[in-house]
Structure formats: structure tokens, C-alpha cells
Design a protein around this motif. Structure first.
Motif: not given
Length: 93
Positions: A47-66
């Protein structure tokens, strides 16, 4: 930042942020209740790996757009709103 500097900063930050939080207390109670600590550990770790993956992917996606300045402003605004809500909750007690 290099690999080890990034890794160490992330590890230490997450280690201290998660220490004694509700997730750790929940896993402690579930492990005690179920008498199956390895199953609880495996479920909690995945569960921690899954939530960390979501956070990392969302952060990576946001960093490219904001822009970083907009991200800082958004984070500050969100923390301010949460602080005001928590303070108002405490004052109402």
C-alpha cells in the motif's frame, strides 16, 4: 542533486514523516489483532509503495506542466487553508 543525496533526503524525510503516524498505528493494531505480522507487513508495504508511486507520478506530471513558483504558491495556499481549518476546529472545542 546526485543519486545518493536525493535517495538519502527522501529516505530520511519519509522515515521521520511516517514515524508514529496513523498508518503506523493502524498496522501495529492490525498486526496485534490478526496475529499475522508478516501478512500485515506485506499489505502495508504494498500500500505504501502504491501511494508513493501515485505521488511520484503525479509530481512528475505536474513538474512538466506547472512552474516551480506556482507549485510553491499552491502548496503554501493549501497548507494555509488546512491550518485555518484545524485552528477553527480547535477554537470551536
Amino acid at each position: 542533486m546526485g543519486f545518493w543525496a536525493t535517495f538519502n533526503a527522501t529516505f530520511i524525510t519519509i522515515l521521520f514523516a511516517e514515524m508514529g503516524d496513523k498508518t503506523q498505528l493502524a498496522t501495529l493494531l492490525m498486526s496485534a489483532e490478526s496475529q499475522a505480522p508478516w501478512i500485515v507487513f506485506t499489505g502495508a508495504a504494498i500500500a505504501l509503495i502504491a501511494t508513493s508511486l501515485i505521488g511520484c507520478l503525479l509530481g512528475w506530471w505536474l513538474a512538466k506542466r506547472v512552474s516551480p513558483k506556482t507549485m510553491d504558491l499552491a502548496a503554501a495556499t493549501i497548507l494555509l487553508v488546512v491550518s485555518v481549518l484545524l485552528l477553527s476546529d480547535v477554537v470551536q472545542l
